[in-house]
Design an enzyme around this catalytic site. Structure first.
Site, PDB file in Angstrom:
ATOM      1  CG  ASN A   1      -6.501  -0.980   1.593  1.00  0.00           C
ATOM      2  OD1 ASN A   1      -5.830  -0.604   0.626  1.00  0.00           O
ATOM      3  ND2 ASN A   1      -5.959  -1.424   2.711  1.00  0.00           N
TER       4      ASN A   1
ATOM      5  CB  CYS B   1      -0.955   0.000   1.186  1.00  0.00           C
ATOM      6  SG  CYS B   1      -1.937  -1.489   1.281  1.00  0.00           S
TER       7      CYS B   1
ATOM      8  CG  HIS C   1      -3.246   3.160   2.629  1.00  0.00           C
ATOM      9  ND1 HIS C   1      -3.769   2.893   1.379  1.00  0.00           N
ATOM     10  CD2 HIS C   1      -3.251   1.978   3.303  1.00  0.00           C
ATOM     11  CE1 HIS C   1      -4.056   1.610   1.304  1.00  0.00           C
ATOM     12  NE2 HIS C   1      -3.761   1.032   2.453  1.00  0.00           N
TER      13      HIS C   1
HETATM   14  N1  COA Z   1     -18.140  -9.006   9.970  1.00  0.00           N
HETATM   15  C1  COA Z   1     -18.571  -9.338  11.194  1.00  0.00           C
HETATM   16  N2  COA Z   1     -17.754  -9.724  12.176  1.00  0.00           N
HETATM   17  C2  COA Z   1     -16.432  -9.744  11.907  1.00  0.00           C
HETATM   18  C3  COA Z   1     -15.905  -9.396  10.652  1.00  0.00           C
HETATM   19  C4  COA Z   1     -16.825  -9.039   9.648  1.00  0.00           C
HETATM   20  N3  COA Z   1     -16.425  -8.687   8.426  1.00  0.00           N
HETATM   21  N4  COA Z   1     -14.566  -9.507  10.684  1.00  0.00           N
HETATM   22  C5  COA Z   1     -14.243  -9.910  11.925  1.00  0.00           C
HETATM   23  N5  COA Z   1     -15.364 -10.055  12.649  1.00  0.00           N
HETATM   24  C6  COA Z   1     -15.485 -10.459  14.039  1.00  0.00           C
HETATM   25  C7  COA Z   1     -14.284 -11.219  14.536  1.00  0.00           C
HETATM   26  O1  COA Z   1     -14.361 -12.588  14.189  1.00  0.00           O
HETATM   27  C8  COA Z   1     -14.375 -10.992  16.020  1.00  0.00           C
HETATM   28  O2  COA Z   1     -15.310 -11.897  16.548  1.00  0.00           O
HETATM   29  P1  COA Z   1     -15.023 -12.613  17.975  1.00  0.00           P
HETATM   30  O3  COA Z   1     -14.935 -11.487  18.958  1.00  0.00           O
HETATM   31  O4  COA Z   1     -16.205 -13.480  18.115  1.00  0.00           O
HETATM   32  O5  COA Z   1     -13.736 -13.338  17.761  1.00  0.00           O
HETATM   33  C9  COA Z   1     -14.979  -9.597  16.136  1.00  0.00           C
HETATM   34  O6  COA Z   1     -15.577  -9.316  14.856  1.00  0.00           O
HETATM   35  C10 COA Z   1     -13.967  -8.517  16.433  1.00  0.00           C
HETATM   36  O7  COA Z   1     -12.898  -8.702  15.579  1.00  0.00           O
HETATM   37  P2  COA Z   1     -11.639  -7.786  15.663  1.00  0.00           P
HETATM   38  O8  COA Z   1     -10.557  -8.337  14.782  1.00  0.00           O
HETATM   39  O9  COA Z   1     -11.319  -7.491  17.089  1.00  0.00           O
HETATM   40  O10 COA Z   1     -12.211  -6.423  15.028  1.00  0.00           O
HETATM   41  P3  COA Z   1     -11.488  -5.047  14.924  1.00  0.00           P
HETATM   42  O11 COA Z   1     -12.262  -4.032  15.650  1.00  0.00           O
HETATM   43  O12 COA Z   1     -10.004  -5.133  15.209  1.00  0.00           O
HETATM   44  O13 COA Z   1     -11.637  -4.726  13.373  1.00  0.00           O
HETATM   45  C11 COA Z   1     -10.397  -4.753  11.318  1.00  0.00           C
HETATM   46  C12 COA Z   1     -11.046  -5.591  12.422  1.00  0.00           C
HETATM   47  C13 COA Z   1      -9.778  -5.708  10.311  1.00  0.00           C
HETATM   48  C14 COA Z   1     -11.482  -3.925  10.637  1.00  0.00           C
HETATM   49  C15 COA Z   1      -9.331  -3.810  11.955  1.00  0.00           C
HETATM   50  O14 COA Z   1      -8.485  -4.535  12.800  1.00  0.00           O
HETATM   51  C16 COA Z   1      -8.513  -3.120  10.921  1.00  0.00           C
HETATM   52  O15 COA Z   1      -9.017  -2.352  10.107  1.00  0.00           O
HETATM   53  N6  COA Z   1      -7.183  -3.339  10.932  1.00  0.00           N
HETATM   54  C17 COA Z   1      -6.328  -2.734   9.940  1.00  0.00           C
HETATM   55  C18 COA Z   1      -6.445  -3.532   8.679  1.00  0.00           C
HETATM   56  C19 COA Z   1      -5.899  -2.834   7.488  1.00  0.00           C
HETATM   57  O16 COA Z   1      -6.107  -1.661   7.305  1.00  0.00           O
HETATM   58  N7  COA Z   1      -5.202  -3.586   6.642  1.00  0.00           N
HETATM   59  C20 COA Z   1      -4.635  -3.114   5.461  1.00  0.00           C
HETATM   60  C21 COA Z   1      -3.499  -2.229   5.775  1.00  0.00           C
HETATM   61  S1  COA Z   1      -2.694  -1.694   4.384  1.00  0.00           S
END
Ligand code: COA
Length: 325
Positions: free
Chosen positions: A281, A112, A251
C-alpha cells in the site's frame, strides 16, 4: 466549460525491495500470514530518498510521457501524508527541482484518496479555465512514519510516487468523479503530528511519536462498503454499465478487500487491476502507479473505460471513470 484530457502518466518507486521473509526477521510474522491476509509479497522502501525526491522522478517521467515542457505547467497539486517538511510544501520543492517556473503549487492531505482528490481539483480548475495544464502527484515515504516493531501495520505499506498531467482538450476523458469523507471515523487510521506544546498550553505535554496506528477491521469494512458505493455511483453518474469498464483500478491495500467488493458487485475479481503484491500500500501513490502501469503496458486502447477508486485515512474515499482517448 472546458473538457479535460489526461495527456500523460508517470511513476517512480525506490529500487530497494523488501520481501515478506525479510520482515519476518524484524517482527513476529511470516510470508504465509502476510500473503494469505493481504496478497502483499514485497514492497519498495526508500534508502534515503524523501517524498519530494520520488515525486520529482515521477514528475520527470510524466512530463516525458505527456511531451510537454516543465514551464507549460500552470499548477502542481501534490497529495501526500508524508511531506518532506511542514514548510515549504513538497509541491514547491518539486517545482524547484523540475523548474516548473510558471506553476502555482500546493499540497493536499487526503491519505490514500489523495491522488483522486487531486485529479478532481485539477479537473475543476481546467473546466473553469483557471488553469490549463495541471500536474497531479501522489507521493509517499510511508516508511518514515511506520512503527517497524508493529506487525499489525508495518507489513502493509511501501514507498513510491505517481503522477498525471491533465489539460484542456477537445474531448472529455473524465466521465465522472465522486469524492466523500467521514471524519467521524478518523480515529480508525491515525498518525499524530506535533501537539500544542507552547508556553501558554499545559506544561508537560510530551511530543507524540508520529507513527501509524490502525483499526484494521474497521478500515476493512469501510473499504469494502465505499468501494462498492463508488463503483455504483460513478456508473450511474456517467450512464455506463459495469460491462463497459475494461479495468477497475482500486487503491492497492489488500487483495481480500478487493475480493469482497468483487463478490458484492457480482463480478470476477480479475476485472480489478492489482499490483499490490509488488508494492504493498503506497497510499496517495497507489492508484496512480497502477494507472501508469496500465497505460505503459498498453493494456488499454482508445475508447476503453477505466474506473479508478480509492479510500483511506480521514476517512476519505473517491473515484473517477476515465474514457481513454
Ligand atoms: N503476522 C502475524 N500475525 C499477525 C500479524 C502479522 N503481520 N498482524 C496481526 N497478526 C495477528 C493478530 O495479532 C491476531 O492475533 P490474535 O488472534 O492472537 O489476537 C491475528 O493475527 C488476527 O488479527 P486480525 O487483526 O483479526 O487479522 P485480519 O484478518 O483482520 O487482518 C489486516 C489484519 C490488517 C491485514 C486487515 O484487517 C486489513 O487489511 N485491514 C485493512 C487495512 C488497510 O488496508 N489499511 C490501509 C487502508 S488505506
Amino acid at each position: 466549460m472546458n473538457k479535460v484530457k489526461i495527456i500523460g502518466t508517470g511513476s517512480y518507486v525506490p529500487s530497494k525491495i523488501v520481501n515478506n521473509n525479510e520482515l519476518s526477521h524484524m517482527v513476529n510474522t511470516s510470508d504465509e500470514w502476510i500473503t494469505s491476509r493481504t496478497g502483499i509479497k514485497q514492497r519498495r522502501i526508500s534508502e534515503g530518498e524523501d517524498t519530494s525526491d520520488m515525486a520529482t522522478k515521477a514528475a520527470i517521467d510524466v512530463i516525458k510521457s505527456a511531451k510537454i515542457e516543465a514551464n507549460d505547467i500552470d499548477l502542481i497539486i501534490l497529495a501526500t501524508a508524508t511531506p518532506d517538511s511542514f514548510i515549504p510544501s513538497t509541491s514547491c520543492i518539486v517545482q524547484k527541482n523540475i523548474k516548473a517556473v510558471n506553476a502555482t503549487c500546493f499540497d493536499i492531505s487526503a491519505a490514500c484518496s489523495g491522488f483522486i482528490y487531486g485529479m478532481d481539483i485539477a479537473a475543476q480548475f481546467i473546466r473553469t479555465g483557471r488553469f490549463n495544464t495541471v500536474l497531479v502527484i501522489g507521493a509517499e515515504t510511508l516508511s518514515k512514519i511506520i512503527d517497524w516493531q508493529d506487525r499489525n501495520t508495518c507489513i502493509l505499506f511501501g514507498d513510491g510516487a505517481s503522477a498525471a498531467i491533465l489539460q484542456s482538450g477537445n474531448e472529455e476523458e473524465i466521465l465522472s468523479i465522486y469524492t466523500g469523507s467521514d471524519g467521524s471515523k478518523g480515529k480508525a487510521l491515525i498518525c499524530p503530528a506535533i501537539p500544542v506544546n507552547n508556553f501558554c498550553a499545559n506544561p508537560g505535554i510530551s511530543l507524540n511519536k508520529s507513527t501509524v496506528s490502525m483499526d484494521g477491521k474497521e478500515i476493512f469494512k469501510f473499504a469494502v462498503k465505499v468501494l462498492v458505493k463508488l463503483v455504483n455511483v460513478l456508473l450511474t453518474e456517467s450512464h455506463c454499465d459495469l460491462k463497459e469498464i475494461k479495468y477497475i483500478i482500486p487503491h492497492q491495500a489488500n487483495s481480500r478487500i478487493i475480493e469482497c467488493a468483487a463478490k458484492k458487485l457480482g463480478i470476477d475479481s480479475n476485472k480489478f487491476y492489482t499490483n499490490l503484491d509488488l508494492y504493498g500500500n503506497t497510499s496517495a501513490a497507489s492508484v496512480g502507479i497502477a494507472l501508469d502501469e496500465v497505460y505503459k503496458k498498453n493494456l488499454v486502447k482508445s475508447g476503453d473505460k477505466i474506473l479508478v477508486v480509492g479510500f483511506g485515512g480521514g476517512l476519505t474515499y473517491g473515484g473517477l471513470i476515465i474514457k481513454v482517448i
